[in-house]
Structure formats: C-alpha cells, structure tokens
Design a protein around this motif. Structure first.
Motif, short mmCIF file in Angstrom:
data_model
loop_
_atom_site.label_atom_id
_atom_site.label_comp_id
_atom_site.label_asym_id
_atom_site.label_seq_id
_atom_site.Cartn_x
_atom_site.Cartn_y
_atom_site.Cartn_z
N ILE A 47 0.84 -1.21 0.00
CA ILE A 47 0.00 0.00 0.00
C ILE A 47 0.87 1.25 0.00
CG2 ILE A 47 -1.97 -1.11 1.17
CD1 ILE A 47 -1.10 0.43 3.73
N TRP A 48 0.43 2.27 -0.68
CA TRP A 48 1.09 3.57 -0.66
C TRP A 48 0.06 4.63 -1.05
CZ3 TRP A 48 1.35 0.11 -4.55
CH2 TRP A 48 1.29 0.54 -5.88
N ALA A 49 0.44 5.89 -0.96
CA ALA A 49 -0.53 6.94 -1.24
C ALA A 49 0.16 8.13 -1.89
CB ALA A 49 -1.19 7.37 0.07
N LEU B 295 4.42 7.73 -17.00
CA LEU B 295 3.99 6.38 -17.35
C LEU B 295 5.01 5.39 -16.78
CD1 LEU B 295 2.76 6.75 -21.04
CD2 LEU B 295 1.55 7.16 -18.91
N HIS B 296 4.50 4.38 -16.12
CA HIS B 296 5.38 3.41 -15.45
C HIS B 296 4.67 2.07 -15.26
CE1 HIS B 296 2.81 4.94 -12.25
NE2 HIS B 296 3.05 3.81 -11.60
N TYR B 297 5.44 1.08 -14.84
CA TYR B 297 4.87 -0.18 -14.39
C TYR B 297 5.04 -0.23 -12.89
CZ TYR B 297 5.29 -1.80 -19.23
OH TYR B 297 5.18 -1.93 -20.59
N ASP B 298 4.04 -0.76 -12.18
CA ASP B 298 4.25 -1.01 -10.75
C ASP B 298 5.16 -2.22 -10.65
OD1 ASP B 298 2.60 1.07 -10.12
OD2 ASP B 298 0.87 -0.17 -9.62
N THR B 299 6.21 -2.07 -9.88
CA THR B 299 7.15 -3.19 -9.74
C THR B 299 7.49 -3.38 -8.26
OG1 THR B 299 8.97 -1.65 -10.05
CG2 THR B 299 8.32 -2.92 -11.97
N LEU C 174 1.25 -0.92 -18.23
CA LEU C 174 1.80 0.44 -18.18
C LEU C 174 0.68 1.40 -17.79
CD1 LEU C 174 4.36 2.11 -19.04
CD2 LEU C 174 3.19 2.48 -21.21
N HIS C 175 0.99 2.36 -16.94
CA HIS C 175 -0.05 3.32 -16.53
C HIS C 175 0.58 4.60 -16.01
CE1 HIS C 175 0.98 1.09 -12.88
NE2 HIS C 175 0.60 2.17 -12.20
N GLY C 176 -0.26 5.60 -15.79
CA GLY C 176 0.22 6.88 -15.26
C GLY C 176 -0.96 7.80 -15.03
#
Ligand SMILES: O=C(O)CCC(=O)C(=O)O
Ligand SMILES: [Fe+2]
Length: 496
Positions: free
Chosen positions: A307-309, A322-326, A381-383
């Motif tokens: 979890i993060w915010a 734009l990134h991937y959660d890793t 990929l998302h952002g």
C-alpha cells in the motif's frame, strides 16, 4: 537612481538570497530591491548594450569570492555585488517572492521585466510556471511556447541557485524545458498540431494519441459481470465508515504526510501480509478490497498487499509519469522485475488528472471521483495525466502481490522504503495510531464497469528528430523514442 546602483542593489539582493535561505534573508533582499524605482529598471535583452558595456567595465564578479564575506548592511553593496546584465532586478524580486511562496506579488515585477525584454526566456519560463500554478493554462501554454521559440545564444546564465523553484539547469535548459512544458500543456489543451510541430525539437517516435487526450473519462455502460483481463472501475465502493477512516488517515493535513516525509519525493510503501484475522483497519480494508475484486481477477494466490498513497498539491499537477508497478526491492537487490497480480487505485477526492492504463495499443482513461475504486492487471503500463483546476488529488494504491516479502523495509537514513513494515506508534509515527479496527463491514454488492478506452492510444511521429534533450526532471514519458512499448520495458530498472 544610477544604473550602477541598480546593478549593485540587484547583486546585493542576490547575495542575500544566496547567503542563506531563511525568510529574514529573503525579506532583506526584497527590501533592497523594492527601493529601486520601477522606472529605473535597466533595459535588458534586445536593448541591453548599455548594460553589457557597464558590466564589462566592472571587475569579474567571480574573483570577489561572494561567499567568503557575509553582508552586514543592505546598503553596503560594493564588495558583494555581481554585475550581470541579465540579472534584472524585477526577475530577482519575483524569485524572492516565489521563494516565500508569495505567488501574487511575484506577478507584477515579472511582468515589468517582460516589458523591458518581452522575449527574455527565463522570465517567460518563470512567468509560464506562475500562470500554471494559478491554473491559467492557456496563458501559461502561450508563455512556454514563446520561451521555447527564443534564441538560446543570448540566454542568461545568472546566479539563480538561491531558490529551489528554478535551478541553474532550468535556466540553461530553458529551451528544452519550455518546449517540453508547452507540449505537455498543449496536449492537455487539445492543441495537438502545434504540439506536433514543437515535438520536432526532440528525438521522439511516439506520443499519447490526441484521441486519448480528448477522450472524456465518463462512465460507460459496459458492465463487467465476472472474470476479466481489462481494467474495471467501481463507484461508491467503500462503506461509509471505511471510507471516512481512510480519509482521516490520508487527509491532506494528516500526520502521515509529514511524518513519512512525503515531500522528499522518495518512494516508500508498506507490505501487509494476508491474514485470516484482522488486527487493524488496514487488514479489514484490504480484506474487503480483496474479496470484492476476487470476482473479477484471480486473487487466490495473493500473499500480501503493498500500500502507498499520493497527494498532489492543487489540481494543476503534472500528473505521474507512465510506469509499471514493480517490486522495487527485487529490482534494487536482485535485478528482477516482478509486478503485482493486480494494481488498484482508490480515489479519496474527485479532483485532478485522470489515470490512464495501456495494454498493447489500447488505452483506458479513468476520471477521479471520491470513493471510486479502479483496478487493472498489475503488469500494465499506466500513469496520471496532468490537469488544471484547483482541487487536491489524493489516491490510495494497493498492489495485490503473489510474492511474499523477502526484504524491504527501511530505506536510506532509517526512513521507510519500498515494502516497509508498518511502523510502530512512536514520536515520528503518530499516524499509525489511527489504524485501530473499526466496525467490520460485509462486502457489498457492487457494479463494476469497464472504463472508456481508445483502440490506438499511441500515435507514431514521423519527423521528430531534433537534438534538444527532454528534461529528465519532468519527463512524463508521454512522448517517447523507440519502436514501441519496449522503451518502457528497458527502463523498468528505474524506480517509479
Ligand atoms: O494516482 C493514480 O491514479 C495512480 C498512481 C500510480 O500509478 C502509482 O502511484 O503507482
Ligand atoms: Fe502505479
């Protein structure tokens, strides 16, 4: 006032600003500058020959060792002044105001400096950034565009390290920064043709397609009944008591942000293992989210939750690249790339830029709305797109991991890093006191819908082969080089 004194005062003010960053020094600089009558502001830029001649007649300021002697009196300017023909007192004054976060007073001196040199790129850049902060997006775009068109050979390289709002690099890279910002705001404002022209300055092969920028992130009627590979959004997701507790913990004034040093910009998150029995509110909340999403994605092998915010000041943010959660721990320590099974975003407020998610060529767009939950397969990929407006954007993220925690924990200087354990309550972590259990809720029936999407979310660019570097500190990756998405895969080792 003689030109010489104007220069000396400007130099003295810069010296005050450089000597330390206390508000006393900044106010002292402002006092010095305010004594220069606005009508005595020197002509610069196209008309700055006079200033050049004057500046050249002075000893080299760098030989004066500015930092070796602290100024005593604001009027004793002779030993510490710097004669820089580009250092317009009005620019320095507006920097000084900005460094005290006084946006409004900074506007007039800046306009004054633009009167005497309308195409001064660094003033334009600052002016554009001011306008963006007050959400005047079109004027801001125009100012960035104008700055991007000015010649770089005459660029000022003044001593502007005294404020963190704009660094020396910003000034040096004024063209790349202003062009990039103009492209970003231009895309947001739908001026795609102009943007395409400006993108020719960079070496890029793709951009987020105008169609995706234009897409309105309204709710669709595409109801998702069961297992899916596509993203889903669920409105009115949490029962009221869960929602208000989550809001309390991550409210913009809550202890969490300050105590975890959010403003430092480093990445940190917490790993919470799946448990049979809840010990605290996060356990309850995550169990709730897990059961609810279990109908749409296979979450049976999930071992834990990350979890993060995020909270973004005002609505006029630049979004999130734009990134991937890793798994940042695995990336750093084992050089392996793993993604959560599912990633989810919970919107605490209804403000700010839309979330975008890509799969192959397709792109989905989701608008913010308080108590909306948005989920997608974790390897996508998302952002977040930039936006204008006033409100604050706060989101709570969950990564559903099939990977058990191996390492992680404290980052540099004992601070939380990726996959930290939740802290124990203490002097620096009062926020955790707010996670005691609340009344347990039954999982409610929800309606999940597939958000709006476009078939071709990236547009191929043909003639963008310029040599201007995309500024690294604000690269949102909305314009990128390469054959396709492999650009992002190659960059996976850069933390999010
Ligand atoms: O805030 C959002 O909409 C998404 C943020 C995100 O992707 C992240 O923090 O990893
Ligand atoms: Fe993310």
């Amino acid at each position: 006032m003689e030109l010489e004194e104007v220069f000396e005062r400007t130099g003295a003010a810069v010296y005050c600003l450089q000597s330390d960053d206390s508000s006393d020094s900044i106010n002292q600089a402002i006092d010095i500058l305010l004594e220069i009558p606005p009508t005595h502001v020197p002509e610069t830029g196209e008309n700055c020959d006079k200033n050049y001649a004057y500046a050249e007649s002075l000893p080299d300021p760098s030989s004066k060792k500015l930092s070796s002697k602290k100024r005593k009196s604001p009027t004793n300017t002779t030993t510490s002044s710097t004669a820089d023909p580009f250092l317009h007192p009005s620019i320095v004054l507006s920097y000084a105001y900005l460094s005290l976060h006084l946006l409004q007073p900074s506007v007039t001196p800046l306009s004054l400096s633009l009167n005497s040199w309308p195409s001064n790129p660094s003033s334009l850049l600052l002016h554009a950034s001011n306008l963006r902060s007050i959400s005047s997006l079109l004027p801001s775009f125009l100012a960035y565009k104008k700055a991007s068109q000015t010649s770089t050979s005459l660029l000022p390289l003044p001593q502007l390290e005294f404020v963190d709002l704009i660094s020396v690099e910003d000034v040096i890279n004024v063209r790349s920064k202003s062009t990039y910002m103009a492209c970003l705001l231009g895309s947001l404002l739908g001026r795609h043709e102009e943007v395409e022209e400006m993108l020719k300055g960079f070496k890029v092969d793709f951009r987020i397609a105008p169609e995706l920028w234009r897409l309105k992130a309204e709710e669709t009627n595409v109801i998702v009944e069961g297992s899916t590979k596509n993203p889903i959004e669920i409105r009115d997701f949490l029962p009221q008591n869960y929602f208000s507790r989550l809001r309390d913990i991550f409210n913009p004034d809550a202890a969490f942000w300050e105590e975890t040093d959010y403003s430092s910009g480093r990445y940190y998150s917490y790993y919470i293992p799946v448990k049979d029995k809840s010990d605290n509110f996060f356990d309850q909340l995550l169990k709730y989210m897990h059961s609810s999403l279990g109908k749409y994605y296979d979450l049976q092998n999930v071992k834990g939750y990350e979890i993060w915010a995020h909270t973004r000041m005002g609505g006029n943010s630049l979004g999130h690249w734009l990134h991937y959660d890793t798994d940042e721990w695995g990336v750093d320590n084992r050089k392996i790339v793993r993604h959560p099974k599912v990633s989810a975003v919970f919107y605490l407020e209804g403000e700010g830029g839309e979330t975008v998610v890509f799969d192959e060529g397709r792109g989905w767009k989701v608008g913010t709305e308080a108590n909306k939950f948005f989920a997608f397969e974790g390897d996508k990929l998302h952002g977040v797109l930039p936006c204008g407006g006033e409100g604050r954007r706060t989101t709570f993220m969950v990564g559903f991991w099939e990977v058990e925690k191996e390492g992680g924990g404290r980052g540099k200087g004992g601070k939380d890093g990726p996959w930290s354990d939740l802290p124990r309550a203490g002097r620096r972590s009062n926020w955790i006191r707010e996670i005691e259990e609340v009344e347990e809720e039954e999982v409610r029936e929800v309606v999940a819908k597939e958000p709006k999407s476009v078939e071709e979310a990236f547009e191929k660019l043909e003639d963008c082969k310029g040599d201007v570097e995309i500024p690294k500190d604000i690269d949102q990756r909305f314009f990128f080089p390469g054959e396709g998405l492999e650009y992002f895969q190659k960059n996976l080792f850069e933390a999010d």
